[in-house]
Design a protein around this motif. Sequence first.
Motif, PDB file in Angstrom:
ATOM      1  N   SER A  92     140.398 -14.818  71.119  1.00 51.31           N
ATOM      2  CA  SER A  92     139.339 -14.099  70.966  1.00 51.31           C
ATOM      3  C   SER A  92     139.783 -12.820  70.220  1.00 51.31           C
ATOM      4  O   SER A  92     141.049 -12.318  70.230  1.00 51.31           O
ATOM      5  N   THR A 188     137.643 -14.528  64.845  1.00 54.91           N
ATOM      6  CA  THR A 188     136.947 -14.966  66.073  1.00 54.91           C
ATOM      7  C   THR A 188     136.628 -13.586  66.693  1.00 54.91           C
ATOM      8  O   THR A 188     137.265 -12.731  66.794  1.00 54.91           O
ATOM      9  N   ASN A 192     135.627 -15.410  74.382  1.00 57.94           N
ATOM     10  CA  ASN A 192     135.922 -16.704  74.800  1.00 57.94           C
ATOM     11  C   ASN A 192     137.451 -17.290  74.158  1.00 57.94           C
ATOM     12  O   ASN A 192     137.692 -17.113  73.041  1.00 57.94           O
TER      13      ASN A 192
END
Length: 233
Positions: A92, A188, A192
């Motif tokens: 993440s 990203t 998550n």
Amino acid sequence: MKTTLQHSLTTFIAGVIFSTVTPASAAPFLTLQDMYNGGSLTNGNLVFDNFTNVSQTGDLTVPLTSIAVLPIQTGGNLGIRFQTAGWTLTGSNLWYDLAFAFQVHTNDGSFIDGNTLSFEGSPSGEGHANLSESIQTLGASPATLATELVFINQLGTGNTTLTESKSFGEPPQPQSVIQVGKDFSMTTSGANPSASMYVSHIDQTFSQVVPEPGSATLLGLGLAGLLVRRKRA
């Protein structure tokens, strides 16, 4: 003997090339490091050289020696591919950016009049990648001929190819030498830890036009025709 990493990279590159595009020639294997060190790639009548301003920032460092630089042909258009197994982010809130510039010119008097960008990637979770580019003429104050953006965003785990084409100006302004500036980035986001972004390669092809004969050439042909007619008479 090749190392396992070299063998894997060579196998990966060969598999993707033959499955997606037609290799333009059996050109020697070159890397972005080779090009940055003064290398040159010739694909048909197109020459790619003068690579400058190579920079990488972010949470990923990909050795320039692992980024392959390859000649490609899509349809009737020739171009260049940048490819590596190293463009992968997993986790993440990660990011990566690669920027560089280079020149493209013809070696037979033809002109470049358009550009097509594409890249293939596989995001999972909150991942995305984008490629921005500018095409300019060369000179003290370069004029921008075309700007493009190709973007992948949360499209699932399957491979996805995005493409955009642009003519050099309206109307098109054919050029014999151009300067290309690329900025490729991946990120990203979210919480998550399994979020990922992967891009296998970046492709760029160019459309070309053959210049019409100049007035001097036409005049010469006309005079030659008159001489032939006089000899026959």
